[in-house]
Scaffold this active site. Structure first.
Site, PDB file in Angstrom:
ATOM      1  N   ARG A 119      40.826 -16.292  54.357  1.00  0.00           N
ATOM      2  CA  ARG A 119      39.383 -17.253  54.267  1.00  0.00           C
ATOM      3  C   ARG A 119      39.427 -16.574  52.935  1.00  0.00           C
ATOM      4  O   ARG A 119      38.675 -15.692  52.313  1.00  0.00           O
ATOM      5  CB  ARG A 119      38.463 -17.575  55.147  1.00  0.00           C
ATOM      6  CG  ARG A 119      37.334 -18.485  54.389  1.00  0.00           C
ATOM      7  CD  ARG A 119      36.341 -19.145  55.051  1.00  0.00           C
ATOM      8  NE  ARG A 119      36.777 -19.665  56.406  1.00  0.00           N
ATOM      9  CZ  ARG A 119      36.544 -20.907  56.677  1.00  0.00           C
ATOM     10  NH1 ARG A 119      34.916 -20.676  56.619  1.00  0.00           N
ATOM     11  NH2 ARG A 119      37.163 -21.568  57.755  1.00  0.00           N
ATOM     12  N   HIS A 150      43.451 -26.577  54.198  1.00  0.00           N
ATOM     13  CA  HIS A 150      42.840 -25.484  55.734  1.00  0.00           C
ATOM     14  C   HIS A 150      43.896 -25.891  56.571  1.00  0.00           C
ATOM     15  O   HIS A 150      43.319 -26.881  57.791  1.00  0.00           O
ATOM     16  CB  HIS A 150      41.617 -25.951  56.247  1.00  0.00           C
ATOM     17  CG  HIS A 150      39.974 -25.862  56.768  1.00  0.00           C
ATOM     18  ND1 HIS A 150      41.145 -24.143  57.639  1.00  0.00           N
ATOM     19  CD2 HIS A 150      39.084 -25.606  57.459  1.00  0.00           C
ATOM     20  CE1 HIS A 150      40.265 -23.958  58.047  1.00  0.00           C
ATOM     21  NE2 HIS A 150      39.030 -24.606  57.773  1.00  0.00           N
ATOM     22  N   GLN A 170      42.150 -26.335  60.447  1.00  0.00           N
ATOM     23  CA  GLN A 170      42.066 -27.108  61.422  1.00  0.00           C
ATOM     24  C   GLN A 170      42.648 -28.187  61.016  1.00  0.00           C
ATOM     25  O   GLN A 170      42.441 -29.044  62.395  1.00  0.00           O
ATOM     26  CB  GLN A 170      40.956 -27.582  59.887  1.00  0.00           C
ATOM     27  CG  GLN A 170      39.784 -28.376  59.668  1.00  0.00           C
ATOM     28  CD  GLN A 170      38.652 -28.357  60.814  1.00  0.00           C
ATOM     29  OE1 GLN A 170      37.939 -26.669  60.664  1.00  0.00           O
ATOM     30  NE2 GLN A 170      38.480 -29.166  61.881  1.00  0.00           N
ATOM     31  N   ASP A 224      34.213 -34.904  55.404  1.00  0.00           N
ATOM     32  CA  ASP A 224      34.102 -33.107  55.643  1.00  0.00           C
ATOM     33  C   ASP A 224      32.717 -33.736  54.132  1.00  0.00           C
ATOM     34  O   ASP A 224      32.378 -34.462  54.091  1.00  0.00           O
ATOM     35  CB  ASP A 224      35.346 -33.038  54.661  1.00  0.00           C
ATOM     36  CG  ASP A 224      34.636 -31.188  54.891  1.00  0.00           C
ATOM     37  OD1 ASP A 224      34.368 -30.648  54.948  1.00  0.00           O
ATOM     38  OD2 ASP A 224      35.936 -30.132  53.604  1.00  0.00           O
ATOM     39  N   CYS A 271      35.593 -31.778  60.056  1.00  0.00           N
ATOM     40  CA  CYS A 271      35.530 -30.377  60.399  1.00  0.00           C
ATOM     41  C   CYS A 271      33.842 -29.362  60.730  1.00  0.00           C
ATOM     42  O   CYS A 271      34.785 -28.248  61.369  1.00  0.00           O
ATOM     43  CB  CYS A 271      36.569 -29.730  59.257  1.00  0.00           C
ATOM     44  SG  CYS A 271      35.275 -29.636  58.043  1.00  0.00           S
ATOM     45  N   ARG A 309      40.450 -25.897  68.222  1.00  0.00           N
ATOM     46  CA  ARG A 309      40.450 -25.144  66.916  1.00  0.00           C
ATOM     47  C   ARG A 309      40.672 -23.574  67.716  1.00  0.00           C
ATOM     48  O   ARG A 309      42.729 -22.931  67.666  1.00  0.00           O
ATOM     49  CB  ARG A 309      39.873 -24.218  66.095  1.00  0.00           C
ATOM     50  CG  ARG A 309      39.061 -25.023  65.413  1.00  0.00           C
ATOM     51  CD  ARG A 309      40.054 -25.150  63.762  1.00  0.00           C
ATOM     52  NE  ARG A 309      40.247 -24.084  63.464  1.00  0.00           N
ATOM     53  CZ  ARG A 309      39.166 -23.833  62.576  1.00  0.00           C
ATOM     54  NH1 ARG A 309      38.333 -24.784  62.197  1.00  0.00           N
ATOM     55  NH2 ARG A 309      39.535 -23.211  61.734  1.00  0.00           N
TER      56      ARG A 309
HETATM   57  N1   CP Z   1      35.636 -26.064  60.558  1.00  0.00           N
HETATM   58  C1   CP Z   1      35.816 -24.486  60.211  1.00  0.00           C
HETATM   59  O1   CP Z   1      36.465 -24.130  59.926  1.00  0.00           O
HETATM   60  O2   CP Z   1      34.467 -24.471  60.263  1.00  0.00           O
HETATM   61  P1   CP Z   1      34.039 -22.495  59.603  1.00  0.00           P
HETATM   62  O3   CP Z   1      34.334 -22.959  58.020  1.00  0.00           O
HETATM   63  O4   CP Z   1      32.637 -21.960  60.527  1.00  0.00           O
HETATM   64  O5   CP Z   1      35.030 -21.416  60.035  1.00  0.00           O
HETATM   65  N1  NVA Z   2      35.528 -28.494  52.647  1.00  0.00           N
HETATM   66  C1  NVA Z   2      35.191 -27.541  53.459  1.00  0.00           C
HETATM   67  C2  NVA Z   2      35.448 -26.968  54.579  1.00  0.00           C
HETATM   68  C3  NVA Z   2      34.942 -25.954  55.626  1.00  0.00           C
HETATM   69  C4  NVA Z   2      35.157 -26.313  56.777  1.00  0.00           C
HETATM   70  C5  NVA Z   2      34.755 -26.366  52.420  1.00  0.00           C
HETATM   71  O1  NVA Z   2      35.880 -25.562  52.107  1.00  0.00           O
HETATM   72  O2  NVA Z   2      33.492 -25.742  52.789  1.00  0.00           O
END
Ligand code: CP
Ligand code: NVA
Length: 319
Positions: free
Chosen positions: A100, A127, A130, A221, A261, A289
């Site tokens: 990530r 993502h 997701q 989101d 999400c 997930r």
């Molecule tokens: N939706 C999602 O990716 O959640 P987290 O940021 O908690 O992993």
């Molecule tokens: N758009 C959000 C998604 C989190 C799962 C972020 O990048 O923080």
């Protein structure tokens, strides 16, 4: 398929195979429990996570493999030592990397540097895990995907970008409703057309909530993604008219679903009366997930063994 970086790199067959395998994994988890014995993954996370971290760690372990979380939130990957050296070390110890990162380009670079699979656990641009779980969730709810429309309201950011690609691969239409300054990525419309197997499926962008008419699901989101904290004040000026309320859902003219999400900023991008309503799929999304990422790990780390699950004709029930 060595890596899973972007749904832009998939074709319809590999997408359907992943969906089919996810269904098999969800239905019969014990059947797959020893399939990744001897395999391992390191989770390199520059940003916080609940769902992604837990589902990859637990998913890997429930397939017989090992998982180790390496917290990179203090200093970004490649800061303490060159990315090349980090990559060449990790591939000596692990058989896969789940990362990530802020930079999408850094993830691509990492994948190019190693021979082991690299999985995108969220970047500033996309993502894909997701979106994989989300379209799997919708497939469970709908008897037929054909003719359906997914609408996204809010910030056309990483989650929205991957949903556009996932909707295309699933053969459904996609409507993005965002402020003009926060549109999805520039190639979204072209990617949608290229990825979609369905000529009647449409991609539409609008800044008006009127475009929601006819949507079968409304997704939103956060307005302030991880790493955008300095822009919070400006974003809170622009986004409030895109808050998802019961009135906004009513604009679809249908009994639509609501998706997010998570994490959600409740009463900011979504009203409690929506996210806690029977129309909300948020916890189904979170559950799935786990199943889809187990399928992904199996597909990347045990491709030979998975071949027997990859014959479309075996899965006639899948549409
Ligand atoms: N939706 C999602 O990716 O959640 P987290 O940021 O908690 O992993
Ligand atoms: N758009 C959000 C998604 C989190 C799962 C972020 O990048 O923080």
């Amino acid at each position: 398929m060595k890596d899973f970086i972007s749904l832009r790199d998939l074709d319809v067959n590999s997408w359907r195979h992943l969906m089919q395998l996810s269904e098999a994994v969800k239905r019969q988890p014990l059947h797959f429990r020893d399939m990744l014995v001897g395999k391992s993954t390191v989770l390199l996370f520059e940003k916080p996570s609940l769902r992604t971290r837990v589902t990859f760690e637990f998913g890997m372990k429930s397939l017989g493999g090992e998982a180790m979380y390496l917290d990179c939130q203090g200093s970004r990957i490649g800061e303490r030592e060159p990315l090349n050296d980090v990559a060449k070390n990790l591939e000596r110890w692990f058989t896969s990397i789940v990362a990530r990162t802020f930079s999408h380009e850094l993830l691509i670079e990492l994948a190019d540097l190693v021979t082991i699979p690299v999985i995108n656990a969220l970047t500033d641009r996309e993502h894909p895990c997701q979106a994989l779980g989300d379209l799997f969730t919708l497939r469970e709810k709908w008897q037929e995907m054909n003719g359906k429309t997914m609408a996204f309201v809010g910030d056309g950011n990483n989650v929205c970008n991957s949903l556009i690609q996932a909707a295309a691969l699933s053969g459904i239409s996609f409507t993005a409703v965002t402020p003009a300054r926060y549109k999805p990525y520039p190639a979204a419309a072209a990617d949608f057309r290229r990825l979609s197997p369905c000529p009647s499926a449409r991609y539409i962008w609008s800044d008006s909530l009127e475009a929601l008419e006819g949507a079968d699901v409304v997704y939103t989101d956060t307005w302030v993604s991880m790493g955008q904290e300095a822009e919070e004040e400006e974003r809170l000026r622009v986004f409030p008219k895109y808050r998802v309320t019961p009135e906004v859902l009513a604009r679809t003219g249908k009994d639509c679903f609501f998706m997010h999400c998570l994490p959600a900023s409740r009463e900011r991008e979504v009203a409690d009366s929506v996210i806690d309503s029977p129309a909300s799929l948020v916890y189904d999304q979170a559950e799935n997930r786990l199943h889809v990422q187990k399928a992904l790990l199996l597909r990347l780390l045990a491709p030979k063994e998975m071949e027997r699950y990859l014959h479309l004709d075996k899965w006639a029930a899948w549409r």
